[in-house]
Scaffold this motif. Structure first.
Motif, short mmCIF file in Angstrom:
data_model
loop_
_atom_site.label_atom_id
_atom_site.label_comp_id
_atom_site.label_asym_id
_atom_site.label_seq_id
_atom_site.Cartn_x
_atom_site.Cartn_y
_atom_site.Cartn_z
N GLY A 211 -10.86 -7.10 2.89
CA GLY A 211 -11.31 -7.21 3.88
C GLY A 211 -12.38 -6.12 4.08
N ALA A 212 -13.03 -5.47 3.29
CA ALA A 212 -14.04 -4.49 3.14
C ALA A 212 -15.18 -5.05 3.99
CB ALA A 212 -14.69 -4.29 2.42
N VAL A 213 -15.61 -3.95 4.50
CA VAL A 213 -17.18 -4.78 5.00
C VAL A 213 -18.56 -4.51 4.88
CG1 VAL A 213 -16.02 -4.97 7.49
CG2 VAL A 213 -16.95 -2.81 6.98
N LEU B 174 -1.04 -2.89 13.32
CA LEU B 174 -1.13 -1.43 13.57
C LEU B 174 -2.31 -1.02 13.32
CD1 LEU B 174 -0.77 0.56 15.48
CD2 LEU B 174 0.39 1.75 13.46
N THR B 175 -2.92 -1.08 11.59
CA THR B 175 -4.80 -1.63 11.12
C THR B 175 -5.07 -2.64 10.27
OG1 THR B 175 -3.25 -1.06 9.13
CG2 THR B 175 -2.60 1.65 10.61
N SER B 176 -4.75 -3.15 10.94
CA SER B 176 -5.37 -4.79 10.36
C SER B 176 -7.45 -5.00 10.76
CB SER B 176 -4.78 -5.50 10.42
OG SER B 176 -4.36 -6.00 11.60
N GLY B 177 -7.04 -3.53 12.11
CA GLY B 177 -8.59 -4.02 12.44
C GLY B 177 -9.19 -3.14 11.86
N GLU C 233 -5.09 -3.62 1.30
CA GLU C 233 -4.49 -4.22 1.15
C GLU C 233 -2.79 -4.25 2.22
OE1 GLU C 233 -2.03 -5.65 -1.98
OE2 GLU C 233 -1.84 -7.53 -1.85
N ALA C 234 -2.37 -2.79 2.51
CA ALA C 234 -0.99 -1.68 2.62
C ALA C 234 -2.10 -2.32 4.67
CB ALA C 234 -1.21 -0.68 2.74
N LEU C 235 -3.35 -2.11 4.36
CA LEU C 235 -4.15 -1.61 6.10
C LEU C 235 -4.33 -3.18 6.80
CD1 LEU C 235 -6.80 1.14 5.00
CD2 LEU C 235 -4.39 1.44 7.03
N ARG C 236 -4.65 -4.16 5.75
CA ARG C 236 -4.78 -5.59 6.19
C ARG C 236 -3.15 -5.85 6.19
NH1 ARG C 236 -8.27 -4.18 8.01
NH2 ARG C 236 -10.92 -4.13 6.68
N SER C 237 -2.06 -5.98 6.32
CA SER C 237 -0.94 -6.10 6.50
C SER C 237 -0.35 -5.64 7.63
CB SER C 237 -0.25 -6.05 4.87
OG SER C 237 0.25 -4.95 5.13
N SER C 238 -0.73 -4.58 7.69
CA SER C 238 -0.39 -3.78 9.41
C SER C 238 -1.23 -4.27 10.60
CB SER C 238 -0.41 -2.20 9.29
OG SER C 238 0.09 -2.15 10.79
#
Length: 711
Positions: A101-103, A75-78, A68-73
């Motif tokens: 957002g996991a693949v 810089l790292t959402s992709g 969730e933290a990665l997706r909220s930024s």
């Protein structure tokens, strides 16, 4: 430009990080390993990661929070996220990851080729992305902005389709109008039809569902069932075979909450269903003759009582015992004895009607359930036919075996004969009367036959006295490693040193102890003796440090609220390491109340001890519950071991049990090993441990210690 891309690996276990680094080594990828979420967030500021491999269960910030933290930024959402986890595979966990957002999901232990393949896809995508960015930087600023937007959208769509298309399960997306808008290629592997068949005709899937399962499917699809519920159903494969699939669904909604249809996922569970059917059949049928066993017989007698109440017709229970059968075993061996038992069962089946039941009750005893008779004399006439059918001798290898039987009959109607156990017992008493009268005859039960039976109250009193005086002693049967024959541990078994009768076997006192509840106190005494013996051996012999001691827990003892406390106190009092004590609980006891059993087993497991399911394969096995129990071992019932040389299907059942146990990371113990051939077959089936008279009979404590010293 370098082809090496950075991969983020997050796991709080160092050994897992090393394992993943070893798998990805040499693949033009550079794993950046960290052990916590905050470290990962620090690293993403310094690297351009192609994909992030996240563990779910981590202290502090878990995998979901990190995702969730990665997706909220921005810089790292992709960064594509793949969860590598050992938690439950239930859909609510999986869909939560996808919503973040996991693949993809990978479950521990990770298959190296699968991990390299998944990472390789995203590494290639990342290289292409970097190459594209290098090219577009040379374009004019306006064209660059437009081109980057288009490529980003296209890349996102390709990544989604690539992940969905490579999924092993059959994935589908159905819009709110019921039209299929996506079907993954895996559908052809599972059902034999290509995806386009379902895209062109949205009603085609409904037409390949087995008609008996169609109502359940319609109800499931229309209901608002939780996402962690699933449905097993049958479908018709393109090659005309029947396949079992497990279906799960998830309602899809847009960002504004609007309905976007239903996502479904189906997995081929045909093999699992076949294994469950085999285990259920084996739990209800005798492995030697294939006839119904005691459990199935009692169930059918219960149904016969109910039918008789409705129809007012008679039914009969005929107890059949072969006269002087032990002499056949002694003279010709057990193999010939088994052939006679099989032939006897076959002849009984041929004699009675299809509506009747022939069961093997145990040893040289059969029971015939006769139903739907208008008069008592009809039952008696059928008994005469049974006895006459056995006048013809059995012939094997040119030798004629003339077999006589003693028959006991109990006739009931309209529920007047009480329980099915009483019916069988009454017929058995009549059979004993036929034996006493000279064998080779039939006797009908009368209430006078119960006169002179041993008073169970007197036996109960004797057992109580024996418990007070410490007359019950633990004997120890060795358990060995089948790979090299080394001593793995001992199983503690109860024996009674009666002051007048000498050593009394468990067959005489265990049933009384269980019926009266004294089995709880007896179980505690044997557990104390076993732990004390192991503690003493560990203090005297270094080779005893790795030994385990196994103790059986009865149904009544398992149901006692004091069980966990008793085990904890005994461990502490004897200073036995918890992981050296193994408690064995029979499969049928565990499955009586799966939810309550799971709670009790988890409390025991929290003490650090080992847990084993005893007599596996003889009860009503449930794979879905089994994987939820915190077990360490399965013990294959000795009935399968004894018949594995004669009945190939028993070998396949044991193979299925071993494979299933190993897939759940359980060790397998086989009991009742009496021959080297049995040992070799079990070893070839990758069974881990074994016990039986091939190695040793149960030993007194001093003799077990001598064996330990020599090991």
């Amino acid at each position: 430009m370098s082809n090496t891309v950075d991969i983020l690996v997050v796991d709080d276990e160092r050994i897992n990080l090393k394992l993943i680094e070893g798998i990805l080594k040499g693949g033009d990828v550079n794993p950046i390993s960290v052990s916590s979420g905050p470290e990962a967030l620090h690293e993403v500021e310094k690297h351009d990661f192609a994909v992030a491999l996240l563990d779910v269960m981590m202290p502090g910030m878990d995998g979901f929070e990190l995702a969730e933290a990665l997706r909220s930024s921005d810089l790292t959402s992709g960064i594509p996220i793949i969860f590598i986890t050992a938690i439950s595979k239930e859909q609510r966990h999986v869909f939560r990851g996808y919503e973040l957002g996991a693949v993809d999901y990978l479950f521990k232990p990770v298959e190296p080729e699968v991990l390299r393949g998944k990472v390789g896809i995203f590494a290639d995508l990342h290289r292409k992305k970097r190459s594209l960015e290098e090219t577009t930087r040379r374009l004019e600023s306006t064209v660059k902005a437009l081109e980057e937007s288009r490529q980003a959208l296209q890349g996102s769509e390709e990544r989604y389709r690539m992940v969905a298309d490579y999924n092993h399960d059959w994935e589908s997306w159905i819009d709110p109008e019921g039209t299929s808008i996506y079907v993954s290629p895996s559908c052809e592997r599972i059902c034999g039809y290509p995806p386009q068949r379902f895209l062109d005709d949205s009603g085609f899937f409904q037409r390949i569902i087995h008609r008996d399962d169609l109502p359940a499917w319609k109800h499931y699809m229309l209901s608002d069932s939780p996402t962690d519920e699933s449905l097993d159903l049958r479908i018709h494969h393109a090659n005309a075979r029947i396949k079992w699939v497990n279906l799960v669904k998830h309602n899809v909604r847009g960002e504004n909450g609007s309905a976007m249809g239903v996502r479904t996922s189906m997995r081929d569970v045909t093999s699992r269903k076949r294994m469950e059917a085999q285990l259920k059949h084996s739990s209800l049928h005798d492995p030697l003759t294939g006839l119904p066993n005691r459990v199935l017989l009692l169930d059918r007698i219960s149904q016969a009582i109910e039918r008789s109440t409705r129809t007012e017709k008679y039914f009969g229970v005929l107890f059949v015992n072969i006269d002087r059968f032990q002499a056949v075993n002694d003279l010709y061996g057990h193999t010939m004895g088994d052939r006679i038992l099989v032939a006897m069962g076959g002849r009984l089946v041929q004699t009675v009607r299809p509506v009747d039941t022939v069961a093997r009750f145990g040893g040289d005893e059969f029971v015939v359930l006769v139903e739907d008779m208008v008069r008592k004399t009809d039952v008696r006439e059928l008994v005469k036919l049974v006895q006459k059918s056995l006048d013809e001798p059995f012939t094997f290898d040119g030798i004629d075996f003339s077999v006589s039987v003693s028959l006991g009959l109990e006739i009931g109607r309209n529920g007047q004969a009480a329980t099915q156990e009483n019916l069988v017992h009454n017929a058995q008493l009549a059979m004993y009367k036929a034996k006493r009268l000279g064998k080779n005859r039939s006797v009908e039960y009368s209430s006078k036959m119960r006169e002179g039976l041993v008073d169970i109250l007197a036996i109960e009193s004797d057992v109580r006295r024996g418990l007070r005086n410490g007359e019950f002693e633990a004997y120890y049967q060795p358990i060995v490693n089948l790979a090299d024959g080394t001593l793995y541990g001992f199983e503690a078994l109860a024996r009674w040193n009666h002051p007048e009768r000498g050593l009394v076997g468990p067959g005489e006192f265990i049933p009384v102890a269980e019926e009266t509840g004294l089995i709880v106190e007896l179980g505690v005494q044997i557990l104390e003796q076993a732990c004390s013996a192991l503690s003493a051996w560990r203090n005297r012999y270094p080779q005893a440090d790795d030994l385990t001691i196994s103790v059986n827990i009865s149904a009544k003892q398992f149901g006692e609220a004091t069980l966990v406390g008793d085990v904890k106190n005994i461990i502490e009092a004897t200073s036995v390491p918890p992981d050296r004590l193994k408690l064995e609980i029979t499969e049928t006891v565990v499955m009586l109340d799966a939810v309550e059993s799971s709670t009790r087993l988890n409390l025991l497991k929290a003490l650090g001890i080992l847990l084993s399911i005893d007599d596996f394969g003889t009860g009503y096995s449930s794979m879905s519950y089994l994987q939820k129990f915190p077990m360490d071992q399965l013990k294959v019932d000795l009935s399968f071991v004894r018949q594995m040389e004669k009945a190939p299907e028993n070998i396949e059942i044991i193979r299925a049990i071993v494979n299933m146990a190993h897939s759940l990371r359980l060790r397998v113990v086989a009991e009742g090993i009496e021959t080297e051939r049995q040992r070799d077959l079990l070893y070839s089936l990758q069974c881990d441990y074994g016990q039986g008279y091939l190695y040793s009979k149960p030993l007194r404590g001093a003799d077990a210690e001598e064996l330990l010293k020599k090991n």
